[in-house]
Structures are given as C-alpha cells and as structure tokens.
Design a protein around this motif. Structure first.
Motif, PDB file in Angstrom:
ATOM      1  N   LYS A 191       1.301  10.981 -11.110  1.00 30.24           N
ATOM      2  CA  LYS A 191       0.535   9.881 -12.184  1.00 30.24           C
ATOM      3  C   LYS A 191       0.771   8.921 -11.252  1.00 30.24           C
ATOM      4  O   LYS A 191       1.216   7.609 -11.112  1.00 30.24           O
ATOM      5  N   GLY A 192       2.146   9.032  -9.400  1.00 37.32           N
ATOM      6  CA  GLY A 192       1.893   7.702  -9.054  1.00 37.32           C
ATOM      7  C   GLY A 192       2.068   8.038  -8.028  1.00 37.32           C
ATOM      8  O   GLY A 192       3.152   9.317  -7.876  1.00 37.32           O
ATOM      9  N   ILE A 193       2.115   7.345  -6.781  1.00 35.12           N
ATOM     10  CA  ILE A 193       2.822   7.046  -5.779  1.00 35.12           C
ATOM     11  C   ILE A 193       3.523   6.994  -5.208  1.00 35.12           C
ATOM     12  O   ILE A 193       3.311   4.980  -5.359  1.00 35.12           O
ATOM     13  N   VAL A 194       4.585   6.911  -4.555  1.00 35.39           N
ATOM     14  CA  VAL A 194       5.687   5.825  -4.057  1.00 35.39           C
ATOM     15  C   VAL A 194       5.648   6.239  -2.120  1.00 35.39           C
ATOM     16  O   VAL A 194       5.543   7.789  -1.532  1.00 35.39           O
ATOM     17  N   PHE A 198       9.427   2.588   4.772  1.00 35.00           N
ATOM     18  CA  PHE A 198       8.631   1.378   4.893  1.00 35.00           C
ATOM     19  C   PHE A 198       9.641   0.503   6.135  1.00 35.00           C
ATOM     20  O   PHE A 198      10.187  -0.384   5.178  1.00 35.00           O
ATOM     21  N   ARG A 199       9.176  -0.182   7.576  1.00 30.24           N
ATOM     22  CA  ARG A 199       9.583  -1.045   8.204  1.00 30.24           C
ATOM     23  C   ARG A 199       9.233  -2.741   8.935  1.00 30.24           C
ATOM     24  O   ARG A 199       7.957  -1.710   9.006  1.00 30.24           O
ATOM     25  N   GLY A 200       9.584  -3.407   8.303  1.00 26.97           N
ATOM     26  CA  GLY A 200       8.406  -4.456   8.610  1.00 26.97           C
ATOM     27  C   GLY A 200       8.068  -5.415   7.652  1.00 26.97           C
ATOM     28  O   GLY A 200       8.354  -5.373   6.621  1.00 26.97           O
ATOM     29  N   ASP A 201       6.830  -6.020   7.832  1.00 26.23           N
ATOM     30  CA  ASP A 201       6.191  -6.767   6.684  1.00 26.23           C
ATOM     31  C   ASP A 201       5.099  -5.902   5.629  1.00 26.23           C
ATOM     32  O   ASP A 201       4.351  -5.493   5.398  1.00 26.23           O
ATOM     33  N   LYS A 202       5.746  -5.896   4.516  1.00 22.48           N
ATOM     34  CA  LYS A 202       5.149  -4.929   3.195  1.00 22.48           C
ATOM     35  C   LYS A 202       3.048  -5.650   3.129  1.00 22.48           C
ATOM     36  O   LYS A 202       2.391  -4.974   2.619  1.00 22.48           O
ATOM     37  N   ALA A 203       4.082  -6.944   3.652  1.00 24.47           N
ATOM     38  CA  ALA A 203       2.395  -7.563   3.217  1.00 24.47           C
ATOM     39  C   ALA A 203       0.585  -6.330   4.460  1.00 24.47           C
ATOM     40  O   ALA A 203      -0.626  -6.747   3.629  1.00 24.47           O
ATOM     41  N   LEU A 204       1.115  -6.468   5.435  1.00 26.53           N
ATOM     42  CA  LEU A 204       0.085  -5.580   5.942  1.00 26.53           C
ATOM     43  C   LEU A 204       0.017  -4.824   5.475  1.00 26.53           C
ATOM     44  O   LEU A 204      -1.523  -3.738   6.241  1.00 26.53           O
ATOM     45  N   LEU A 205       0.554  -4.055   4.408  1.00 30.06           N
ATOM     46  CA  LEU A 205      -0.009  -2.666   3.935  1.00 30.06           C
ATOM     47  C   LEU A 205      -0.879  -2.861   3.191  1.00 30.06           C
ATOM     48  O   LEU A 205      -1.243  -1.878   1.916  1.00 30.06           O
ATOM     49  N   THR A 206      -1.160  -4.414   2.265  1.00 27.21           N
ATOM     50  CA  THR A 206      -1.553  -4.650   1.051  1.00 27.21           C
ATOM     51  C   THR A 206      -3.282  -3.766   0.830  1.00 27.21           C
ATOM     52  O   THR A 206      -3.766  -3.195  -0.462  1.00 27.21           O
ATOM     53  N   SER A 207      -4.122  -4.171   2.252  1.00 29.60           N
ATOM     54  CA  SER A 207      -5.108  -3.370   1.948  1.00 29.60           C
ATOM     55  C   SER A 207      -5.144  -1.806   1.983  1.00 29.60           C
ATOM     56  O   SER A 207      -6.045  -1.271   1.534  1.00 29.60           O
ATOM     57  N   GLY A 208      -4.038  -1.547   2.678  1.00 26.81           N
ATOM     58  CA  GLY A 208      -4.367   0.082   2.571  1.00 26.81           C
ATOM     59  C   GLY A 208      -3.946   0.393   1.546  1.00 26.81           C
ATOM     60  O   GLY A 208      -4.864   1.219   0.974  1.00 26.81           O
ATOM     61  N   ILE A 209      -2.813   0.108   0.686  1.00 24.20           N
ATOM     62  CA  ILE A 209      -2.656   0.013  -0.687  1.00 24.20           C
ATOM     63  C   ILE A 209      -3.777   0.712  -1.988  1.00 24.20           C
ATOM     64  O   ILE A 209      -3.543   0.647  -2.475  1.00 24.20           O
ATOM     65  N   GLU A 210      -4.512  -0.903  -1.903  1.00 21.42           N
ATOM     66  CA  GLU A 210      -5.268  -1.607  -2.542  1.00 21.42           C
ATOM     67  C   GLU A 210      -6.671   0.083  -2.148  1.00 21.42           C
ATOM     68  O   GLU A 210      -7.407   0.883  -3.006  1.00 21.42           O
ATOM     69  N   TRP A 211      -7.327  -0.019  -0.808  1.00 19.49           N
ATOM     70  CA  TRP A 211      -7.770   1.066  -0.668  1.00 19.49           C
ATOM     71  C   TRP A 211      -7.326   2.463  -0.921  1.00 19.49           C
ATOM     72  O   TRP A 211      -7.954   3.399  -1.799  1.00 19.49           O
ATOM     73  N   GLU A 214      -7.945   2.979  -4.957  1.00 16.88           N
ATOM     74  CA  GLU A 214      -9.235   2.947  -5.239  1.00 16.88           C
ATOM     75  C   GLU A 214      -9.899   4.575  -5.404  1.00 16.88           C
ATOM     76  O   GLU A 214     -10.659   4.651  -5.982  1.00 16.88           O
ATOM     77  N   TYR A 215      -9.328   5.311  -3.787  1.00 16.29           N
ATOM     78  CA  TYR A 215      -9.358   5.926  -3.924  1.00 16.29           C
ATOM     79  C   TYR A 215      -9.566   7.069  -4.864  1.00 16.29           C
ATOM     80  O   TYR A 215      -9.967   8.457  -4.836  1.00 16.29           O
ATOM     81  N   THR A 216      -7.922   7.121  -4.907  1.00 17.29           N
ATOM     82  CA  THR A 216      -7.319   9.110  -5.168  1.00 17.29           C
ATOM     83  C   THR A 216      -7.312   8.431  -6.625  1.00 17.29           C
ATOM     84  O   THR A 216      -7.076   9.201  -7.012  1.00 17.29           O
ATOM     85  N   LYS A 217      -7.471   6.701  -7.094  1.00 16.84           N
ATOM     86  CA  LYS A 217      -7.618   6.736  -8.896  1.00 16.84           C
ATOM     87  C   LYS A 217      -5.895   7.300  -9.347  1.00 16.84           C
ATOM     88  O   LYS A 217      -5.731   6.998 -10.456  1.00 16.84           O
ATOM     89  N   ILE A 218      -4.842   6.925  -9.116  1.00 18.49           N
ATOM     90  CA  ILE A 218      -3.611   7.003  -8.776  1.00 18.49           C
ATOM     91  C   ILE A 218      -2.610   5.454  -8.730  1.00 18.49           C
ATOM     92  O   ILE A 218      -2.864   4.850  -7.379  1.00 18.49           O
ATOM     93  N   PRO A 219      -2.188   4.842  -9.166  1.00 20.01           N
ATOM     94  CA  PRO A 219      -1.600   3.403  -8.625  1.00 20.01           C
ATOM     95  C   PRO A 219      -0.354   4.051  -8.002  1.00 20.01           C
ATOM     96  O   PRO A 219       0.731   5.027  -7.639  1.00 20.01           O
ATOM     97  N   VAL A 220      -0.295   3.054  -7.206  1.00 18.35           N
ATOM     98  CA  VAL A 220       1.210   2.962  -5.750  1.00 18.35           C
ATOM     99  C   VAL A 220       2.110   1.976  -6.822  1.00 18.35           C
ATOM    100  O   VAL A 220       1.725   1.332  -6.825  1.00 18.35           O
ATOM    101  N   LEU A 221       2.742   2.899  -6.832  1.00 13.41           N
ATOM    102  CA  LEU A 221       4.305   2.388  -8.234  1.00 13.41           C
ATOM    103  C   LEU A 221       5.061   1.631  -6.863  1.00 13.41           C
ATOM    104  O   LEU A 221       5.609   0.480  -7.770  1.00 13.41           O
ATOM    105  N   GLY A 222       5.154   1.690  -5.618  1.00 13.27           N
ATOM    106  CA  GLY A 222       5.956   0.483  -4.514  1.00 13.27           C
ATOM    107  C   GLY A 222       6.315   0.749  -3.379  1.00 13.27           C
ATOM    108  O   GLY A 222       5.533   1.800  -3.166  1.00 13.27           O
ATOM    109  N   VAL A 223       6.790   0.346  -3.003  1.00 11.07           N
ATOM    110  CA  VAL A 223       7.597   0.945  -1.782  1.00 11.07           C
ATOM    111  C   VAL A 223       8.727   0.112  -1.110  1.00 11.07           C
ATOM    112  O   VAL A 223       9.306  -0.694  -1.391  1.00 11.07           O
TER     113      VAL A 223
END
Length: 497
Positions: A191-194, A198-211, A214-223
């Motif tokens: 039901k969720g992915i964690v 992570f080291r660095g700026d979380k904003a750099l992960l935004t596009s990857g998390i969105e993808w 969308e691909y898995t249809k499972i929400p990423v709960l956070g970083v």
C-alpha cells in the motif's frame, strides 16, 4: 489483530528501523502494539525474562512498543556458526544445528506452525502487530519456503510497506523489480513505498517519485534522510569500517572483530560515551597500543580462538597483557582468555581440548545444555555494591583451576555470583559471562574510571542513568524522524494513526 508488514527491496533497506519507528508511533497513539519477525538470522540475541532467545532487533522493537520482549515476537532464530550450518532456536530454545541445504526440509512445517501459533498468542493480548520481513520478499528461489515475508503478510492480510535503500543506487529499479516478481495477491497488499537513507536535496527526487507512483499505482509515503546509526546493527559486516569521532575522546578502546562475533550490541553504550573512542580490530590487523582491549562474544569460540592463533593476534594479545595492558573478555571472549577449552561432544566440530590465551585460570567445558537466562547481581569490582543486570547466553561452563606454585597472582570474583566473572589482582585482565554489562551506567563509568585512573586522567561522574534511558531517547528520536518524513495517513487514514 490488525497488522502492518514492513518488507524491503534488499537487506539493510531499513526494515528494522521503520518497524521500530512505527511501533513507537503507534504506541504513542494508545495502541497495544507488538513487533513480530517470523524468522530472523542473526548473531545478536537477547534473552527474555522466561529464558528464551530472540533476535536483539525484536527486543529493541518491543521496547519501542513499550512492552516486554517475548519469544512469540521472533519464534524462529537462526544463529550461523560456520560451514554453512546454523543453530536453530525455536520459541526461544535451541533445538539443534542444521546445514543450510537441509533446514527447510527439516524445519519448514514446524516453523510455519510456530509462526501461526505465535501470532495467535500475540493476538490475544495486542490490538496491532507490526511485522518485519527479511531480506527481499521477491527471492524467487526461496519464496515457496518463505517464513518471514509475504506468506506472513497474506496470512494476516497486512497493510504492507515496501522500503528501499536509495544509498545503494538503483532504487527505482529495485522497487519496480520487486513488485514485478511478487504474485498479484502479494502485490495487492503493498500500500505504500518508503525511500530511505537519502542524502541531498529532496527536490531532486520529485520527478522520479512522480514517475514511480504513476508506473506502480502505489503512493510513495515519503523520503527518510540519511541518519546516523539510530538502532543496533544486526550484521557485523560494517563493524570494521565503523569508527567513533575521535574529537575530545581521551580513552581509546579496541574491540576484536572475531570472525563469528556475536552480541556486539554489548558495546553500543560505550559508543555513546563522549570520552570513549571505539575501534574494531580485524584478526589480521595490528593490535597497537589501546587503553583497553575487549574480546567479545562468539558463536563458535574454538574456531575463533584458532583463528586468533593462526593470524598471530593471540600472541599480540598475550604480549599486550604481559606488558600491563587491560583486557576484558565477555562470554566467548571470557572463555578464550582461559587456560583450556574442552569440547568432549564435538559441539563446535571435532571433539578435543584446546589451549586458550592463558590469561585467566579457568577451564571451560562445552555441553549440550545451553545456558540462557537474565541475571541481577552486585559488583565486587571495580566498585563494591553496584547493582548490575544483564543476560547469559553460552554453551560452556567455566571453572576456576586450582592454584599451582607457579601462579604469582590472586584472582577475584567480579560479582557476588562466583561463576559469572573473574578479574586478576591488578585489575588488568577481566572476564565475565554477562551480556549487557555496559548498559549499567554506574558500573560502566566505574570501569572506565578505573582505566582513566591508571592513565592519570580525572574521573567521570558515576551517578548516571543506565543506557536504557539513552535508548529510550533514541527510540523517540527515531519515531520523530519517521513521523516528520512520512505521510502515514495516506494509507492508514484514521484507522491506525
């Protein structure tokens, strides 16, 4: 009993970390929560009040949940002992040793029965169970005999979280590959992915998390950001690379990294001491000139003793002791410091008798009846009358040898139990069977002050709390990190959190 399952894409993804954090968060919300791991393979063990062995990680998770550790929380514990064999602990008791190739044929049916029975017993007392998986749930060659991951999740119809270690690289592929290898009924429980470490700026992960969503249809709960070690490690592989910050630390302690080191959680309280520097020494390394050396527990004492001799580290330890250096042996390390170890039944291999380092006048005899129990005693050294508690886990019994005319030194009992530990008159060679001894703050500081006095240093305050209070603060910090960085309401709504 409601259930949450935490599985990982790999080993060391952060399953134990997240399980403990969830246990503390849910306990804060008033849930009667229990941790659970059907099968654990680890050499860090804890002894429950009933004298049963479980993985130390499950004990920590129980403390996170605010409950007493019990064998049902980890009904199967495998303790590797070399040569592709493991000692098998079921419901807290050793039932034998088995080769890896034969384990599941011999123990799978019994193991699954014990898993179900343990979950049933826990359900009678708790509202909610937070389960930890092992390794990866998608090992296709092992899934048919899984006792820890999705078999348990399906049995409980558990809300399941998949955690991935982004530090390793390839995390998105790890998540997608894991999901692809799960059966549809198993994947439906995720039901969720964690994303962890992570080291660095979380904003750099935004596009990857969105993808990924969308691909898995499972929400990423956070970083979850990279955190300094907040829980005891289960695996000894990283110990040789682990070094405490040297700044403002005036005592240097070396711990021998035995090939089959066990219960190295004993030394977490020392690492938490602001004045102590810890260095793990491999058996092929030079010992150097530390302020004290600790020989830890071992799953196979005789093999580790022979390894010390083969590499020459045994001679270095003897030379260090003869020159006045301070050595402490715990459990297997205590046995190694003795004069003889006798294994008449061949419990660790071939039957035989072996010479120890000869630094303490004891003989240890191995027998099939394993000792596992909690202890509460009082100290005689280095300070009289300090209350000390901990636990024993050992196969051998040690006896003090009769003094010969060649003996030039007297030896004394460290505790009011004569069989639990021994120290020489100059207090330079110590040995005991008590795991968790450094958890006892006043005794730990007294022992460290003994070292400091020998080196002309000022003493530290001794009226300090036990390490349990520090551990509680660490568990609260862990839970705060999880709460801050994960949107748990995405999957839990108001049902849990």
């Amino acid at each position: 009993m409601k259930a949450i399952m935490v599985v990982g894409t790999t080993s060391h993804a952060g399953k134990s970390f997240l399980t403990a954090g969830l246990c503390r968060l849910l306990a804060r919300q008033g849930w009667r929560v229990t941790p659970f791991k059907g099968q654990n393979m680890a050499l860090n063990a804890y002894v429950t009040p009933t004298g049963g062995e479980i993985g130390y990680a499950q004990a920590v998770q129980a403390w996170a949940a605010g409950v007493i550790p019990r064998v049902e929380m980890n009904p199967i514990l495998l303790k590797p002992q070399g040569n592709m064999t493991s000692q098998v602990i079921i419901k807290g008791k050793a039932v034998g040793a088995v080769a890896a190739a034969d384990y599941y044929e011999k123990y799978f049916d019994l193991g699954w029965e014990m898993v179900q029975e343990s979950l049933y017993r826990l359900s009678l007392e708790f509202d909610l169970v937070v389960c930890e998986g092992a390794g990866s749930p998608a090992e296709i060659n092992l899934k048919h005999r899984d006792l820890t991951n999705m078999r348990v999740a399906k049995h409980l119809n558990a809300t399941t979280i998949l955690v991935v270690d982004i530090e390793r690289g390839g995390s998105f592929a790890h998540v997608v590959g894991t999901l692809e290898l799960l059966e549809p009924s198993e994947r439906a429980l995720i039901k969720g992915i964690v994303i962890n470490k992570f080291r660095g700026d979380k904003a750099l992960l935004t596009s990857g998390i969105e993808w990924l969503e969308e691909y898995t249809k499972i929400p990423v709960l956070g970083v979850i950001p990279w955190c300094d070690r907040m829980l005891p490690a289960e695996d000894s592989l990283d110990l040789l690379d682990r070094k405490t910050n040297q700044e403002n630390r005036d005592l240097n302690l070396s711990i021998i990294h035995l090939p089959r080191i066990s219960n190295f959680t004993d030394f977490d309280p020392l690492e938490a001491e602001a004045s102590v520097s810890i260095n793990y020494v491999g058996i092929k390394d030079s010992l150097g000139h530390p302020d004290a050396v600790i020989i830890p527990g071992s799953k196979t004492t005789i093999r580790d003793l022979l390894a010390l001799k083969e590499t020459g580290l045994a001679q270095q330890l003897q030379d260090y002791a003869y020159a006045g250096g301070t050595i402490l042996g715990i459990c297997g390390g205590f046995q190694i410091l003795g004069q003889r170890i006798i294994d008449p039944e061949g419990l660790e291999g071939e039957p035989g008798e072996y010479s120890g380092l000869g630094l303490l006048p004891i003989t240890t005899i191995f027998s099939g009846n394993k000792i596992a129990r909690q202890r509460q005693v009082f100290s005689n050294y280095p300070q009289v009358g300090l209350p000390v508690d901990g636990y024993e886990i050992h196969q051998g019994r040690s006896r003090i040898n009769q003094k010969t005319r060649e003996d030039r030194e007297d030896y004394h009992q460290i505790f009011d139990d004569p069989g639990l530990g021994l120290v020489n008159h100059s207090q330079s060679v110590w040995g005991c069977y008590l795991h968790g001894i450094f958890d006892n703050g006043p005794w730990r500081r007294s022992w460290l002050n003994h070292l400091r006095k020998q080196r002309g240093m000022s003493s530290l305050a001794t009226g300090i709390p036990n390490y349990r209070e520090q551990r509680e603060a660490g568990l609260n910090s862990l839970a705060n990190v999880v709460e801050k960085n994960l949107n748990l309401k995405t999957i839990f709504s108001n049902q849990y959190y």
